[in-house]
Design a protein around this motif. Structure first.
Motif, PDB file in Angstrom:
ATOM      1  N   GLN A  13       1.087  -1.178  -0.230  1.00 55.83           N
ATOM      2  CA  GLN A  13       0.003   0.133  -0.043  1.00 55.83           C
ATOM      3  C   GLN A  13       0.920   1.159  -0.030  1.00 55.83           C
ATOM      4  O   GLN A  13       1.925   1.373   0.858  1.00 55.83           O
ATOM      5  CB  GLN A  13      -0.912   0.024   1.313  1.00 55.83           C
ATOM      6  CG  GLN A  13      -1.916   1.325   1.314  1.00 55.83           C
ATOM      7  CD  GLN A  13      -2.635   1.174   2.499  1.00 55.83           C
ATOM      8  OE1 GLN A  13      -3.233   0.166   3.025  1.00 55.83           O
ATOM      9  NE2 GLN A  13      -2.587   2.546   3.296  1.00 55.83           N
ATOM     10  N   GLU A 235      -6.155   1.413   4.721  1.00 52.89           N
ATOM     11  CA  GLU A 235      -5.936  -0.028   5.540  1.00 52.89           C
ATOM     12  C   GLU A 235      -7.000  -0.701   6.235  1.00 52.89           C
ATOM     13  O   GLU A 235      -7.036  -1.703   6.173  1.00 52.89           O
ATOM     14  CB  GLU A 235      -4.619   0.335   6.619  1.00 52.89           C
ATOM     15  CG  GLU A 235      -4.047  -0.736   7.223  1.00 52.89           C
ATOM     16  CD  GLU A 235      -2.998  -0.519   8.249  1.00 52.89           C
ATOM     17  OE1 GLU A 235      -2.602  -1.234   9.041  1.00 52.89           O
ATOM     18  OE2 GLU A 235      -2.574   0.768   8.304  1.00 52.89           O
ATOM     19  N   TYR A 239      -7.663  -3.893   4.014  1.00 55.13           N
ATOM     20  CA  TYR A 239      -6.855  -4.841   4.843  1.00 55.13           C
ATOM     21  C   TYR A 239      -7.648  -5.443   6.156  1.00 55.13           C
ATOM     22  O   TYR A 239      -7.812  -6.461   6.144  1.00 55.13           O
ATOM     23  CB  TYR A 239      -5.449  -4.486   5.023  1.00 55.13           C
ATOM     24  CG  TYR A 239      -4.616  -5.668   5.293  1.00 55.13           C
ATOM     25  CD1 TYR A 239      -4.273  -6.600   4.447  1.00 55.13           C
ATOM     26  CD2 TYR A 239      -4.289  -5.855   6.861  1.00 55.13           C
ATOM     27  CE1 TYR A 239      -3.188  -7.834   4.944  1.00 55.13           C
ATOM     28  CE2 TYR A 239      -3.519  -7.116   7.203  1.00 55.13           C
ATOM     29  CZ  TYR A 239      -2.933  -7.802   6.411  1.00 55.13           C
ATOM     30  OH  TYR A 239      -2.386  -9.046   6.846  1.00 55.13           O
TER      31      TYR A 239
END
Length: 365
Positions: A13, A235, A239
């Motif tokens: 990322q 994030e 994720y």
């Protein structure tokens, strides 16, 4: 039963990653088929070609038609078979991503996922959602493995419409509450194992990052700025939510979203917007079941929704006629035998869902 934890093999990322894309996928092979719709192709083609320049531009774009159906997966699979590719790169939103995963699973090729928004947690999971030709939820399909690489270019994501980031926050915010419900119910996660302490902790971290950085990230994306707040929320959305839901499980929030897509056609809301509303309904059912309203938790959720712009009512997702008949139809579609609503730590019935839907409607939020 064994404890289990799954995650993509590699996750990257940062800003401008697509312009270096071959560097991150070269261990998988040399030639890649890139699945994207026309709008996404126009957005990323120059960047990806720059990223593959050192490999002799060893990539070919295949058009995704916009809906992840069995027919579209079969069409793309046939095209892939005609190309001498060593891997697949799915670029775009949740449906293009899921199409790439399904095609890779069918062809036995490694899959790279490059989301162009943070609207869903689909990029990291080893699952894909199939829809009917009319756009209604059909089923969730488990894949043989998750993505080999997830490549998240935050420069692109920070310039995407802010509604997509907000929708992703709605999807991600549900992760902790559904994980908590699954833990209390003692159900298996999506890998067929028992969740680890790590899994619930990641889901909790996902919620906490959203509460801390969500509003600032929204403002930064409105200004097209790639900031640390945006990085933190990306994030969380991609994720932590992806790892969180797969290793803990889904519950009523997603079941109600699926019920709305089945009962309301066309369903105008984004996935995360529907899930966000489903989370509120799930919380209401939990409070009803235990006979105690958790005002502090409820206020925290409602305040967060208002700050970032998540829907608090049916009107906020375009349902202006949420009468009892429609709410009962949603409740019925949400409680099918294979519904994730049954992962709640108490018996779920159509009546319980209907009652909670009506309570939310009558709050007038």
């Amino acid at each position: 039963m064994a404890k289990s934890l799954t995650a993509p093999a590699r996750y990257y990322q940062g800003s401008a990653l697509l312009s270096q894309s071959y560097r991150y996928v070269s261990h998988l092979g040399r030639r890649f088929a890139i699945i994207a719709d026309h709008l996404v192709k126009d957005l990323v083609e120059e960047r990806i070609e720059e990223g593959f320049r050192d490999a002799g531009n060893a990539c070919v774009f295949l058009h995704f038609n916009g809906e992840t159906t069995l027919g579209e997966v079969a069409r793309l699979t046939a095209l892939i078979c005609e190309e001498n590719c060593s891997g697949i790169i799915g670029v775009g939103g949740g449906k293009a991503i899921d199409a790439a995963k399904l095609v890779g699973d069918t062809c036995g090729l490694p899959v790279v996922i490059a989301p162009t928004s943070a609207a869903t947690d689909a990029p990291c999971s080893s699952m894909a959602v199939l829809y009917s030709e009319e756009g209604a939820f059909h089923k969730v399909q488990k894949l043989k493995s998750g993505p080999q690489v997830v490549l998240v270019d935050t420069e692109i994501i920070s310039k995407a419409p802010v509604r997509l980031l907000i929708s992703g926050m709605g999807d991600a915010f549900a992760t902790y509450y559904e994980a908590r419900a699954c833990e209390r119910a003692g159900v298996q996660n999506y890998t067929g194992g028992v969740r680890m302490h790590t899994s619930l902790t990641l889901a909790e971290l996902c919620r906490d990052l959203l509460l801390k950085y969500g509003y600032q990230a929204k403002r930064d994306v409105e200004a097209k700025r790639d900031t640390q707040a945006v990085e933190n929320v990306v994030e969380a959305n991609i994720y932590l939510s992806g790892i969180g839901f797969e290793n803990n499980g889904c519950a009523a929030a997603h079941a109600i979203q699926n019920g709305m897509t089945a009962a309301i056609k066309p369903f105008a809301a984004l996935h995360g917007e529907g899930v966000a509303l489903g989370t509120l309904v799930q919380l209401i059912m939990e409070y009803n079941e235990c006979g105690r309203w958790n005002q502090s938790e409820w206020n925290q959720a409602v305040t967060f929704y208002r700050k970032v712009g998540l829907p608090l009512s049916f009107g906020h997702i375009g349902i202006t006629d949420a009468d009892d008949l429609l709410l009962d139809k949603i409740a019925k579609a949400s409680v099918t035998p294979d519904s994730k609503a049954h992962n709640m730590p108490f018996e779920i019935t159509q009546e319980k869902i209907f009652t909670a839907l009506r309570q939310l409607r009558d709050m007038g939020l």
